[in-house]
Design a protein around this motif. Sequence first.
Motif, PDB file in Angstrom:
ATOM      1  N   UNK A  63      44.534 -51.511  15.525  1.00  0.00           N
ATOM      2  CA  UNK A  63      45.163 -50.265  15.945  1.00  0.00           C
ATOM      3  C   UNK A  63      44.146 -49.438  16.725  1.00  0.00           C
ATOM      4  N   UNK A  64      44.674 -48.577  17.588  1.00  0.00           N
ATOM      5  CA  UNK A  64      43.856 -47.683  18.406  1.00  0.00           C
ATOM      6  C   UNK A  64      44.721 -46.491  18.788  1.00  0.00           C
ATOM      7  N   UNK A  65      44.104 -45.407  19.242  1.00  0.00           N
ATOM      8  CA  UNK A  65      44.913 -44.297  19.736  1.00  0.00           C
ATOM      9  C   UNK A  65      45.792 -44.760  20.908  1.00  0.00           C
ATOM     10  N   UNK A  66      47.008 -44.251  20.952  1.00  0.00           N
ATOM     11  CA  UNK A  66      47.935 -44.627  22.032  1.00  0.00           C
ATOM     12  C   UNK A  66      47.312 -44.347  23.399  1.00  0.00           C
ATOM     13  N   UNK A  67      46.497 -43.294  23.488  1.00  0.00           N
ATOM     14  CA  UNK A  67      45.894 -42.938  24.784  1.00  0.00           C
ATOM     15  C   UNK A  67      44.934 -44.007  25.309  1.00  0.00           C
ATOM     16  N   UNK A  68      44.522 -44.958  24.449  1.00  0.00           N
ATOM     17  CA  UNK A  68      43.654 -46.047  24.894  1.00  0.00           C
ATOM     18  C   UNK A  68      44.423 -47.098  25.696  1.00  0.00           C
ATOM     19  N   UNK A  69      45.735 -47.099  25.587  1.00  0.00           N
ATOM     20  CA  UNK A  69      46.561 -48.090  26.281  1.00  0.00           C
ATOM     21  C   UNK A  69      46.879 -47.562  27.671  1.00  0.00           C
ATOM     22  N   UNK A  70      46.564 -48.362  28.681  1.00  0.00           N
ATOM     23  CA  UNK A  70      46.866 -47.944  30.057  1.00  0.00           C
ATOM     24  C   UNK A  70      47.323 -49.157  30.856  1.00  0.00           C
ATOM     25  N   UNK A  71      47.958 -48.894  31.953  1.00  0.00           N
ATOM     26  CA  UNK A  71      48.478 -49.938  32.816  1.00  0.00           C
ATOM     27  C   UNK A  71      47.982 -49.680  34.230  1.00  0.00           C
ATOM     28  N   UNK A  72      47.522 -50.709  34.882  1.00  0.00           N
ATOM     29  CA  UNK A  72      46.992 -50.581  36.233  1.00  0.00           C
ATOM     30  C   UNK A  72      48.106 -50.769  37.251  1.00  0.00           C
ATOM     31  N   UNK A  73      47.966 -50.082  38.370  1.00  0.00           N
ATOM     32  CA  UNK A  73      48.976 -50.205  39.419  1.00  0.00           C
ATOM     33  C   UNK A  73      48.615 -51.281  40.437  1.00  0.00           C
ATOM     34  N   UNK A  74      47.349 -51.667  40.481  1.00  0.00           N
ATOM     35  CA  UNK A  74      46.936 -52.723  41.413  1.00  0.00           C
ATOM     36  C   UNK A  74      45.617 -53.318  40.945  1.00  0.00           C
ATOM     37  N   UNK A  75      45.281 -54.461  41.493  1.00  0.00           N
ATOM     38  CA  UNK A  75      44.008 -55.111  41.197  1.00  0.00           C
ATOM     39  C   UNK A  75      42.907 -54.426  41.989  1.00  0.00           C
ATOM     40  N   UNK A  76      41.749 -54.317  41.385  1.00  0.00           N
ATOM     41  CA  UNK A  76      40.613 -53.711  42.056  1.00  0.00           C
ATOM     42  C   UNK A  76      39.611 -54.815  42.359  1.00  0.00           C
ATOM     43  N   UNK A  77      39.222 -54.897  43.591  1.00  0.00           N
ATOM     44  CA  UNK A  77      38.231 -55.881  44.014  1.00  0.00           C
ATOM     45  C   UNK A  77      37.013 -55.137  44.534  1.00  0.00           C
ATOM     46  N   UNK A  78      35.847 -55.518  44.049  1.00  0.00           N
ATOM     47  CA  UNK A  78      34.621 -54.853  44.469  1.00  0.00           C
ATOM     48  C   UNK A  78      33.696 -55.863  45.141  1.00  0.00           C
ATOM     49  N   UNK A  79      33.155 -55.486  46.270  1.00  0.00           N
ATOM     50  CA  UNK A  79      32.187 -56.315  46.972  1.00  0.00           C
ATOM     51  C   UNK A  79      30.822 -55.647  46.871  1.00  0.00           C
ATOM     52  N   UNK A  80      29.855 -56.351  46.290  1.00  0.00           N
ATOM     53  CA  UNK A  80      28.523 -55.812  46.102  1.00  0.00           C
ATOM     54  C   UNK A  80      27.525 -56.568  46.974  1.00  0.00           C
ATOM     55  N   UNK A  81      26.505 -55.863  47.418  1.00  0.00           N
ATOM     56  CA  UNK A  81      25.415 -56.519  48.136  1.00  0.00           C
ATOM     57  C   UNK A  81      24.531 -57.230  47.109  1.00  0.00           C
ATOM     58  N   UNK A  82      23.672 -58.119  47.602  1.00  0.00           N
ATOM     59  CA  UNK A  82      22.752 -58.801  46.696  1.00  0.00           C
ATOM     60  C   UNK A  82      21.862 -57.799  45.964  1.00  0.00           C
ATOM     61  N   UNK A  83      21.450 -56.747  46.649  1.00  0.00           N
ATOM     62  CA  UNK A  83      20.600 -55.730  46.035  1.00  0.00           C
ATOM     63  C   UNK A  83      21.347 -54.983  44.924  1.00  0.00           C
ATOM     64  N   UNK A  84      22.610 -54.666  45.158  1.00  0.00           N
ATOM     65  CA  UNK A  84      23.407 -53.986  44.133  1.00  0.00           C
ATOM     66  C   UNK A  84      23.592 -54.885  42.905  1.00  0.00           C
ATOM     67  N   UNK A  85      23.853 -56.172  43.137  1.00  0.00           N
ATOM     68  CA  UNK A  85      24.004 -57.112  42.023  1.00  0.00           C
ATOM     69  C   UNK A  85      22.720 -57.203  41.209  1.00  0.00           C
ATOM     70  N   UNK A  86      21.582 -57.274  41.891  1.00  0.00           N
ATOM     71  CA  UNK A  86      20.292 -57.352  41.204  1.00  0.00           C
ATOM     72  C   UNK A  86      20.036 -56.083  40.392  1.00  0.00           C
ATOM     73  N   UNK A  87      20.355 -54.924  40.957  1.00  0.00           N
ATOM     74  CA  UNK A  87      20.167 -53.663  40.238  1.00  0.00           C
ATOM     75  C   UNK A  87      21.054 -53.621  38.991  1.00  0.00           C
ATOM     76  N   UNK A  88      22.297 -54.081  39.106  1.00  0.00           N
ATOM     77  CA  UNK A  88      23.188 -54.115  37.943  1.00  0.00           C
ATOM     78  C   UNK A  88      22.660 -55.082  36.886  1.00  0.00           C
ATOM     79  N   UNK A  89      22.165 -56.235  37.319  1.00  0.00           N
ATOM     80  CA  UNK A  89      21.624 -57.227  36.386  1.00  0.00           C
ATOM     81  C   UNK A  89      20.419 -56.649  35.652  1.00  0.00           C
TER      82      UNK A  89
END
Length: 101
Positions: A63-89
């Motif tokens: 169980x969880x609060x009802x407010x935790x349940x959400x529905x997306x309207x579209x898929x999100x695609x993110x394109x990262x540079x190699x530098x951004x990927x390394x920083x996230x890693x």
Amino acid sequence: MGLSIEEQETHVNFSRGDERAEVYASDTTMITKLDKLVRMEGTEWRLERLSKIKDEVVGKTYSCPVSFISFRSKRVSRDYTDEQREAMANRMRMMHSSNSN
């Protein structure tokens, strides 16, 4: 768990006036994700019940609060540079190392 992929499912249930939603899962991937949410510090997720066939757990109800349940309207695609990927890693490595201490 002993259920075939075709038998593994997830149900979300709540009524308009409810404060908490119930999530039943027999999908092993979803159970893993929900178990992690339950174990988090300060979480509002709760494990409510186990569903068993004989002695084998085949599903769990959370169980969880009802407010935790959400529905997306579209898929999100993110394109990262190699530098951004390394920083996230690097951030993830630092986070994991600080959590393991």
